[in-house]
Scaffold this motif. Structure first.
Motif, PDB file in Angstrom:
ATOM      1  N   UNK A   1      14.356   0.759 -19.635  1.00 41.98           N
ATOM      2  CA  UNK A   1      15.682   0.829 -20.242  1.00 41.98           C
ATOM      3  C   UNK A   1      15.579   1.199 -21.726  1.00 41.98           C
ATOM      4  N   UNK A   2      14.622   0.602 -22.426  1.00 43.56           N
ATOM      5  CA  UNK A   2      14.443   0.887 -23.853  1.00 43.56           C
ATOM      6  C   UNK A   2      14.005   2.335 -24.076  1.00 43.56           C
ATOM      7  N   UNK A   3      13.139   2.852 -23.213  1.00 41.65           N
ATOM      8  CA  UNK A   3      12.718   4.249 -23.311  1.00 41.65           C
ATOM      9  C   UNK A   3      13.917   5.168 -23.127  1.00 41.65           C
ATOM     10  N   UNK A   4      14.763   4.859 -22.145  1.00 40.84           N
ATOM     11  CA  UNK A   4      15.977   5.655 -21.921  1.00 40.84           C
ATOM     12  C   UNK A   4      16.904   5.588 -23.128  1.00 40.84           C
ATOM     13  N   UNK A   5      17.025   4.398 -23.701  1.00 42.25           N
ATOM     14  CA  UNK A   5      17.886   4.230 -24.874  1.00 42.25           C
ATOM     15  C   UNK A   5      17.356   5.020 -26.071  1.00 42.25           C
ATOM     16  N   UNK A   6      16.038   5.080 -26.231  1.00 47.01           N
ATOM     17  CA  UNK A   6      15.444   5.843 -27.332  1.00 47.01           C
ATOM     18  C   UNK A   6      15.740   7.330 -27.171  1.00 47.01           C
ATOM     19  N   UNK A   7      15.826   7.798 -25.945  1.00 44.08           N
ATOM     20  CA  UNK A   7      16.108   9.206 -25.681  1.00 44.08           C
ATOM     21  C   UNK A   7      14.845  10.038 -25.640  1.00 44.08           C
ATOM     22  N   UNK A   8      14.932  11.170 -24.966  1.00 40.32           N
ATOM     23  CA  UNK A   8      13.772  12.039 -24.754  1.00 40.32           C
ATOM     24  C   UNK A   8      13.152  12.510 -26.064  1.00 40.32           C
ATOM     25  N   UNK A   9      13.977  12.778 -27.078  1.00 40.30           N
ATOM     26  CA  UNK A   9      13.456  13.304 -28.336  1.00 40.30           C
ATOM     27  C   UNK A   9      12.708  12.248 -29.152  1.00 40.30           C
ATOM     28  N   UNK A  10      12.941  10.950 -28.876  1.00 41.04           N
ATOM     29  CA  UNK A  10      12.263   9.881 -29.616  1.00 41.04           C
ATOM     30  C   UNK A  10      11.358   9.027 -28.722  1.00 41.04           C
ATOM     31  N   UNK A  11      11.178   9.437 -27.474  1.00 39.70           N
ATOM     32  CA  UNK A  11      10.397   8.656 -26.515  1.00 39.70           C
ATOM     33  C   UNK A  11       8.967   8.403 -26.985  1.00 39.70           C
ATOM     34  N   UNK A  12       8.273   9.452 -27.399  1.00 38.40           N
ATOM     35  CA  UNK A  12       6.878   9.300 -27.842  1.00 38.40           C
ATOM     36  C   UNK A  12       6.774   8.401 -29.068  1.00 38.40           C
ATOM     37  N   UNK A  13       7.685   8.566 -30.013  1.00 40.19           N
ATOM     38  CA  UNK A  13       7.687   7.723 -31.209  1.00 40.19           C
ATOM     39  C   UNK A  13       7.928   6.265 -30.838  1.00 40.19           C
ATOM     40  N   UNK A  14       8.883   6.012 -29.957  1.00 41.60           N
ATOM     41  CA  UNK A  14       9.165   4.651 -29.508  1.00 41.60           C
ATOM     42  C   UNK A  14       7.941   4.022 -28.853  1.00 41.60           C
ATOM     43  N   UNK A  15       7.301   4.757 -27.949  1.00 40.03           N
ATOM     44  CA  UNK A  15       6.144   4.211 -27.239  1.00 40.03           C
ATOM     45  C   UNK A  15       4.970   3.931 -28.175  1.00 40.03           C
ATOM     46  N   UNK A  16       4.739   4.815 -29.138  1.00 42.20           N
ATOM     47  CA  UNK A  16       3.667   4.585 -30.105  1.00 42.20           C
ATOM     48  C   UNK A  16       3.983   3.364 -30.975  1.00 42.20           C
ATOM     49  N   UNK A  17       5.225   3.230 -31.386  1.00 42.03           N
ATOM     50  CA  UNK A  17       5.625   2.078 -32.197  1.00 42.03           C
ATOM     51  C   UNK A  17       5.499   0.780 -31.406  1.00 42.03           C
ATOM     52  N   UNK A  18       5.941   0.801 -30.162  1.00 40.34           N
ATOM     53  CA  UNK A  18       5.813  -0.371 -29.292  1.00 40.34           C
ATOM     54  C   UNK A  18       4.346  -0.762 -29.130  1.00 40.34           C
ATOM     55  N   UNK A  19       3.493   0.234 -28.884  1.00 39.32           N
ATOM     56  CA  UNK A  19       2.065  -0.039 -28.712  1.00 39.32           C
ATOM     57  C   UNK A  19       1.488  -0.681 -29.972  1.00 39.32           C
ATOM     58  N   UNK A  20       1.822  -0.153 -31.146  1.00 40.28           N
ATOM     59  CA  UNK A  20       1.304  -0.724 -32.387  1.00 40.28           C
ATOM     60  C   UNK A  20       1.771  -2.164 -32.588  1.00 40.28           C
ATOM     61  N   UNK A  21       3.026  -2.443 -32.287  1.00 40.85           N
ATOM     62  CA  UNK A  21       3.532  -3.812 -32.413  1.00 40.85           C
ATOM     63  C   UNK A  21       2.802  -4.759 -31.465  1.00 40.85           C
ATOM     64  N   UNK A  22       2.563  -4.305 -30.244  1.00 43.90           N
ATOM     65  CA  UNK A  22       1.837  -5.132 -29.280  1.00 43.90           C
ATOM     66  C   UNK A  22       0.371  -5.288 -29.664  1.00 43.90           C
ATOM     67  N   UNK A  23      -0.237  -4.222 -30.187  1.00 46.01           N
ATOM     68  CA  UNK A  23      -1.623  -4.306 -30.666  1.00 46.01           C
ATOM     69  C   UNK A  23      -1.743  -5.370 -31.757  1.00 46.01           C
TER      70      UNK A  23
END
Length: 95
Positions: A38-60
């Motif tokens: 749901x969060x990936x969809x909310x971020x939208x296709x143009x910001x998907x990669x940025x969202x996922x990288x940011x999420x990964x860094x926060x979890x790391x």
């Protein structure tokens, strides 16, 4: 193991030096997967990669173990499937 079993602690982490790992229950995994989708969809296709990288860094940062983070990255890439045809845009919707 039942689907309602409490998370278990594994004796070692992949790539970690004996660091305990807590495994999510199947129900928690399903809920988090749906929320992530749901969060990936909310971020939208143009910001998907940025969202996922940011999420990964926060979890790391929460994990706090570089070796375990690297192991998780490698595991995420292992046997990564190609997108299914159902995920592709409908040809009729394309201008």
């Amino acid at each position: 193991m039942s689907r309602t079993a409490a998370p278990k602690a594994n004796s070692t982490a992949a790539g970690g030096e004996g660091t305990p790992v807590t495994t999510l229950s199947l129900e928690a995994r399903d809920r988090l997967y749906a929320e992530c989708a749901r969060a990936i969809s909310e971020a939208g296709a143009e910001r998907e990669s940025l969202f996922l990288a940011r999420l990964a860094l926060l979890l790391f940062e929460q994990l706090g173990d570089e070796a375990r983070c690297r192991a998780a990255l490698a595991e995420a890439l292992r046997d990564l499937p190609l997108p299914s045809l159902s995920a592709a845009p409908d040809v009729a919707d394309t201008p």
